[in-house]
Scaffold this active site. Structure first.
Site, mmCIF file in Angstrom:
data_model
loop_
_atom_site.group_PDB
_atom_site.id
_atom_site.type_symbol
_atom_site.label_atom_id
_atom_site.label_comp_id
_atom_site.label_asym_id
_atom_site.label_seq_id
_atom_site.Cartn_x
_atom_site.Cartn_y
_atom_site.Cartn_z
ATOM 1 N N ASP A 57 0.968 -1.237 0.028
ATOM 2 C CA ASP A 57 0.008 -0.216 0.074
ATOM 3 C C ASP A 57 0.926 1.082 0.024
ATOM 4 O O ASP A 57 1.544 1.586 0.988
ATOM 5 C CB ASP A 57 -0.769 -0.022 1.332
ATOM 6 C CG ASP A 57 -1.762 1.241 1.266
ATOM 7 O OD1 ASP A 57 -1.827 2.064 0.679
ATOM 8 O OD2 ASP A 57 -2.798 0.904 2.219
ATOM 9 N N CYS A 84 2.417 5.446 -10.638
ATOM 10 C CA CYS A 84 1.343 5.431 -11.383
ATOM 11 C C CYS A 84 0.329 4.917 -10.431
ATOM 12 O O CYS A 84 -0.955 4.713 -10.857
ATOM 13 C CB CYS A 84 1.593 4.353 -12.459
ATOM 14 S SG CYS A 84 2.547 4.984 -13.595
ATOM 15 N N SER A 146 -2.472 14.770 -14.096
ATOM 16 C CA SER A 146 -3.792 14.507 -14.981
ATOM 17 C C SER A 146 -4.244 15.708 -15.451
ATOM 18 O O SER A 146 -3.907 16.782 -14.803
ATOM 19 C CB SER A 146 -4.881 13.748 -14.363
ATOM 20 O OG SER A 146 -6.037 13.861 -14.825
ATOM 21 N N TYR A 159 -10.259 14.081 -6.951
ATOM 22 C CA TYR A 159 -9.331 13.480 -7.839
ATOM 23 C C TYR A 159 -8.435 14.893 -8.249
ATOM 24 O O TYR A 159 -7.191 14.949 -8.581
ATOM 25 C CB TYR A 159 -9.879 13.032 -9.136
ATOM 26 C CG TYR A 159 -9.127 12.357 -10.231
ATOM 27 C CD1 TYR A 159 -8.116 11.299 -9.805
ATOM 28 C CD2 TYR A 159 -8.942 12.894 -11.411
ATOM 29 C CE1 TYR A 159 -7.234 10.756 -10.731
ATOM 30 C CE2 TYR A 159 -7.979 12.510 -12.351
ATOM 31 C CZ TYR A 159 -7.202 11.353 -11.986
ATOM 32 O OH TYR A 159 -6.491 10.620 -13.102
#
Length: 253
Positions: A57, A84, A146, A159
């Protein structure tokens, strides 16, 4: 840096962008350690590429420290670290049932931002023990941001915030590590053919792909990995977040 024989660590490497990156690094001759929560998927990829699989984790400080130590014992001090691992649950800040649960927001920040920082801090410490190459370089860190960091859509608050944090982390980290010859960059992907997107109904996939100016298709993990390899190879590329998005600029929804 010359990739051949470099010890590399890739998180989220059981599938998607992480898997594509691990495969590309192994093909280029790197000694790859793969880290993911999904042990079955992780082992399958590791067997295929001859890598070291460690189920871990990324938000757990002690577990990731142990994983990096195991990778060091097997391959030597880390020279390449690629983050990633990530999650992308959709939720409005205030939905039909009321405010978003705070722990749901925190979980996204923990995995996407704190997990990225966790690998960065441990990998950078490892890299600083390495003998520099002729250019004075000891290691390269590549983080995954992103396009949502710039144009987060409705329902992407957690996010977008997590990925915005990854973008904001990149330059100060690159500046701090410059004196020890460690470079830090980030990639901000658009729509890529990962399990999350490919699990959607075909009609939804087609609709999303149509929003991409050119090419009007999802990117592939192999195409993401090409940019990772270039970031490792090009010694001048440092402190930068590169959009990899087919000229996509996301609408509010």
């Amino acid at each position: 840096m010359e990739i051949k024989n470099l010890p590399a660590i890739v998180t989220g490497s059981g599938s998607g962008l992480g898997e594509g990156t691990a495969r590309a690094l192994a093909a280029a001759g790197a000694k790859v350690t793969l880290i993911d929560l999904n042990r079955e998927a992780l082992d399958a990829v590791a067997r295929d590429i001859g890598g070291l699989a460690i189920a871990c984790d990324v938000t757990d400080a002690d577990a990731l420290e142990s994983a990096v130590a195991e990778a060091r014992a097997a391959h030597g001090p880390c020279a390449v670290a690629v983050s990633c691992a990530g999650i992308a649950p959709a939720a409005r800040i205030v939905g039909k049932e009321g405010p978003m649960a705070l722990d749901a927001f925190a979980k996204v920040i923990n995995v996407n931002l704190i997990g990225t920082f966790n690998l960065m801090r441990l990998a950078a410490a490892d890299m600083q023990t390495r003998t520099p190459n002729a250019d004075g370089e000891r290691g390269v860190i590549v983080n995954t941001a992103s396009v949502a960091a710039y144009e987060g859509q409705i329902g992407q608050a957690a996010y977008a915030a997590s990925k915005g944090g990854v973008v904001a982390l990149t330059l100060p980290a690159a500046r701090e590590f410059a004196k020890t010859g460690v470079r830090v960059n980030a990639i901000a992907p658009g729509l890529f053919g990962t399990p999350m997107l490919l699990g959607m109904p075909q009609g939804v996939q087609d609709s999303l792909a149509a929003t991409l100016p050119f090419p009007s298709r999802f990117g592939t993990p192999a195409e993401y990995a090409k940019l990772v390899l270039h970031m490792i190879d090009n010694p001048i590329l440092n402190g930068e977040t590169v959009r990899l998005d087919s000229a996509l600029r996301m609408a509010p929804r």
